[in-house]
Design a protein around this motif. Structure first.
Motif, short mmCIF file in Angstrom:
data_model
loop_
_atom_site.label_atom_id
_atom_site.label_comp_id
_atom_site.label_asym_id
_atom_site.label_seq_id
_atom_site.Cartn_x
_atom_site.Cartn_y
_atom_site.Cartn_z
N LEU A 1 0.94 4.26 -2.73
CA LEU A 1 0.77 5.66 -2.33
C LEU A 1 1.89 6.52 -2.89
O LEU A 1 1.67 7.64 -3.36
CB LEU A 1 0.72 5.78 -0.81
CG LEU A 1 -0.59 5.38 -0.13
CD1 LEU A 1 -0.40 5.26 1.38
CD2 LEU A 1 -1.69 6.40 -0.44
N LEU B 1 0.83 -1.21 0.00
CA LEU B 1 0.00 0.00 0.00
C LEU B 1 0.86 1.25 0.00
O LEU B 1 0.58 2.22 -0.71
CB LEU B 1 -0.93 -0.02 1.21
CG LEU B 1 -1.97 1.11 1.30
CD1 LEU B 1 -2.85 1.13 0.07
CD2 LEU B 1 -2.83 0.94 2.55
N ASN B 2 1.95 1.24 0.77
CA ASN B 2 2.84 2.40 0.81
C ASN B 2 3.49 2.65 -0.54
O ASN B 2 3.66 3.80 -0.97
CB ASN B 2 3.91 2.21 1.89
CG ASN B 2 3.35 2.36 3.30
OD1 ASN B 2 2.37 3.10 3.50
ND2 ASN B 2 3.96 1.68 4.26
N GLU C 1 -4.94 8.53 -0.47
CA GLU C 1 -5.48 8.47 0.88
C GLU C 1 -6.62 9.47 1.00
O GLU C 1 -6.51 10.61 0.55
CB GLU C 1 -4.40 8.78 1.91
CG GLU C 1 -4.85 8.56 3.34
CD GLU C 1 -3.73 8.67 4.35
OE1 GLU C 1 -4.01 8.57 5.56
OE2 GLU C 1 -2.58 8.87 3.92
N THR C 2 -7.74 9.05 1.59
CA THR C 2 -8.89 9.94 1.76
C THR C 2 -9.06 10.23 3.25
O THR C 2 -8.16 9.98 4.06
CB THR C 2 -10.15 9.30 1.18
OG1 THR C 2 -10.46 8.10 1.89
CG2 THR C 2 -9.96 8.96 -0.30
N ARG D 1 -7.63 4.37 8.60
CA ARG D 1 -7.31 5.15 7.41
C ARG D 1 -8.09 4.59 6.22
O ARG D 1 -8.34 3.39 6.14
CB ARG D 1 -5.81 5.10 7.11
CG ARG D 1 -4.96 5.76 8.18
CD ARG D 1 -3.48 5.68 7.80
NE ARG D 1 -2.64 6.28 8.83
CZ ARG D 1 -2.38 7.58 8.90
NH1 ARG D 1 -2.90 8.42 8.01
NH2 ARG D 1 -1.60 8.05 9.85
N ARG D 2 -8.44 5.47 5.29
CA ARG D 2 -9.21 5.04 4.12
C ARG D 2 -8.44 5.43 2.86
O ARG D 2 -7.78 6.48 2.80
CB ARG D 2 -10.59 5.70 4.10
CG ARG D 2 -11.44 5.37 5.33
CD ARG D 2 -12.75 6.14 5.33
NE ARG D 2 -13.61 5.72 4.22
CZ ARG D 2 -14.78 6.30 3.94
NH1 ARG D 2 -15.20 7.32 4.66
NH2 ARG D 2 -15.50 5.85 2.94
N TYR D 3 -8.55 4.57 1.86
CA TYR D 3 -7.84 4.78 0.61
C TYR D 3 -8.78 4.52 -0.56
O TYR D 3 -9.79 3.83 -0.42
CB TYR D 3 -6.64 3.83 0.51
CG TYR D 3 -5.67 3.93 1.66
CD1 TYR D 3 -4.59 4.80 1.62
CD2 TYR D 3 -5.85 3.15 2.80
CE1 TYR D 3 -3.70 4.89 2.67
CE2 TYR D 3 -4.97 3.23 3.87
CZ TYR D 3 -3.90 4.11 3.80
OH TYR D 3 -3.03 4.20 4.85
N LYS D 4 -8.42 5.07 -1.70
CA LYS D 4 -9.17 4.77 -2.92
C LYS D 4 -8.20 4.64 -4.09
O LYS D 4 -7.11 5.24 -4.08
CB LYS D 4 -10.22 5.83 -3.22
CG LYS D 4 -9.66 7.17 -3.67
CD LYS D 4 -10.80 8.13 -4.07
CE LYS D 4 -10.25 9.46 -4.57
NZ LYS D 4 -11.33 10.38 -4.98
N TYR D 5 -8.59 3.87 -5.05
CA TYR D 5 -7.77 3.68 -6.24
C TYR D 5 -7.81 4.94 -7.09
O TYR D 5 -8.88 5.53 -7.30
CB TYR D 5 -8.25 2.48 -7.05
CG TYR D 5 -7.35 2.15 -8.20
CD1 TYR D 5 -6.08 1.61 -7.98
CD2 TYR D 5 -7.73 2.39 -9.52
CE1 TYR D 5 -5.24 1.31 -9.03
CE2 TYR D 5 -6.89 2.09 -10.57
CZ TYR D 5 -5.63 1.56 -10.31
OH TYR D 5 -4.79 1.28 -11.36
N ASN D 6 -6.69 5.38 -7.59
CA ASN D 6 -6.61 6.56 -8.44
C ASN D 6 -6.83 6.15 -9.89
O ASN D 6 -5.90 5.73 -10.59
CB ASN D 6 -5.25 7.23 -8.27
CG ASN D 6 -5.12 8.49 -9.12
OD1 ASN D 6 -6.11 8.97 -9.69
ND2 ASN D 6 -3.92 9.03 -9.21
N VAL E 1 -2.61 4.87 -5.68
CA VAL E 1 -3.63 4.85 -4.63
C VAL E 1 -3.58 6.18 -3.89
O VAL E 1 -2.51 6.75 -3.68
CB VAL E 1 -3.39 3.67 -3.65
CG1 VAL E 1 -4.23 3.83 -2.38
CG2 VAL E 1 -3.72 2.35 -4.33
#
Length: 302
Positions: free
Chosen positions: A12, A8-9, A19-20, A32-37, A17
Motif C-alpha cells: 500500500l 500488504l501495508n 485500497e477500494t 477491507r478490500r484491495y486490488k492490485y495496481n 496495491v
C-alpha cells in the motif's frame, strides 16, 4: 495474519496495491478490500522487423497485467543498436517507472548477443548487456518465432499440453520456425532451435533464397521443411505465415508431405498471414515473466 498484514501495508505504501471500498457488512465489522495496481509500473516491448526490404519498429507499452497502454509502428531507413536505444530511451522518458524491456528480433540471440540475423547491422552486437548497463533494467531479447509461437499457443487455451509449430516464409529473407513441445517452448542449447533455413537442402544459402522466392521453387522447399518438422516433433498443428505462405498452395504442400509422412501422422496445416497479435502477446508475456521468480512446477513423469 500479522505477516500478511505487514506485506500488504508495504505494498500500500509503495502504491503497488490500492485500497477500494469496504465489503458490505454481514453484521460485524466490514472487511477491507484491495486490488492490485496494474499501472504501478510498465514494461516496454519492441518488435524489430524487416520484410520485403522494409525495416520497421513496433513498440508497445504495457502494464503489469499485460494490457497494452499504447502501441505504434514506424518504418525506418535502417535498424542498428543506436536506433533501438533511441526508441527505448524516448519511451522510458515518457512513461515513468518502467521495470523491464523486451525485444523481438528476426534472428538468434544467445546471452543477449545477436548471432544469425536478418538485420546485418545487429549481428555480433551485445544489445542486451548494453541496454542493461545503460538503463539498469531487466532486458529480454528473444527470437521472433519463439515469441510468436508462444503467444499463439497461449491464445488457443488448450485443455491439455500440445505440440505445435509455426513456420514463417518471409519475402526476401530466410524462413524460421517456432516450436511448442508438450506445452513448453523449445529454444535449444544455444537458442538455435527453429532455424530451419539451415536444414540440409543441398543448396547454397543464395540458391535457397532465390528458390524460395519463386513459386515453383517455394513449394518443394516448404514440403521438405514441414516434413522435417513433422518427423521430429509430431505437432498437432502447423501454422504457416509470412508473405510467401499462400492458402492456394496448401493442397500442394499437404499432398507433398504425404509422400513421406503417413496420413495418420499428418498435422493440421493452415495459413495465418497476420500474426501481429500473437507476436505481441508472446513478447509481453516473456517480458512480464522476466520480473517473476524463475521457479517452475513440473509434473513428475511416471
Amino acid at each position: 495474519m500479522a505477516t500478511c498484514g505487514n506485506i500488504l501495508n508495504e505494498l500500500l505504501q509503495t502504491g503497488e496495491v490500492l485500497e477500494t471500498e469496504l465489503e458490505e457488512s454481514n453484521g460485524g465489522r466490514p472487511a477491507r478490500r484491495y486490488k492490485y495496481n496494474a499501472d504501478y509500473s510498465y514494461i516496454i516491448c519492441l518488435n524489430v522487423k524487416t520484410e520485403g526490404g522494409i525495416h520497421s519498429l513496433t513498440y508497445a507499452v504495457a502494464n503489469l497485467l499485460g494490457d497494452i497502454i499504447i502501441e505504434n509502428t514506424s518504418n525506418v531507413p535502417h535498424i542498428d543498436y543506436e536506433v533501438i536505444e533511441t526508441q527505448i530511451g524516448e519511451l522510458i522518458n515518457n512513461y515513468g517507472n518502467v521495470k523491464a524491456i523486451g525485444i523481438g528480433i528476426p534472428g538468434v540471440v544467445h546471452q543477449g548477443i545477436i548471432d544469425v540475423c536478418d538485420l546485418d547491422l545487429l549481428i555480433g552486437v551485445p544489445v542486451g548487456p548494453r541496454l542493461q548497463d545503460k538503463y539498469g533494467l531487466e532486458v529480454t531479447i528473444e527470437n521472433d518465432m519463439h515469441l510468436t509461437v508462444y503467444g499463439f499457443y497461449n491464445m488457443q487455451n488448450y485443455d491439455e499440453d500440445k505440440t505445435f509449430a509455426i513456420v514463417t516464409f518471409p519475402k526476401d529473407n530466410f524462413p524460421g520456425a517456432g516450436f511448442i513441445v508438450d506445452g513448453h517452448l523449445l529454444k535449444g542449447n544455444t537458442k538455435f532451435a527453429g532455424e530451419v533455413s539451415f536444414l540440409p537442402f543441398d543448396l547454397t544459402r543464395e540458391e535457397q533464397l532465390k528458390q524460395l522466392n519463386s513459386t515453383e521453387g517455394f513449394v518443394p522447399l516448404a514440403i521438405k521443411t514441414i516434413t522435417s518438422i513433422i518427423a521430429i516433433i509430431d505437432p498437432v498443428s502447423i501454422a504457416l505465415t509470412g508473405e510467401l505462405s499462400k492458402p492456394t498452395l496448401l493442397d500442394d504442400i499437404y499432398n507433398g508431405c504425404l509422400k513421406d509422412v503417413p496420413k495418420e501422422h499428418m498435422p493440421e496445416i493452415f495459413v495465418k498471414n497476420d500474426t501481429h497479435d500473437e507476436y505481441m502477446r508472446g513478447l509481453i508475456s516473456v517480458t512480464l515473466e522476466s520480473l517473476t521468480y524463475n521457479l517452475q512446477l513440473v509434473e513428475k513423469r511416471k
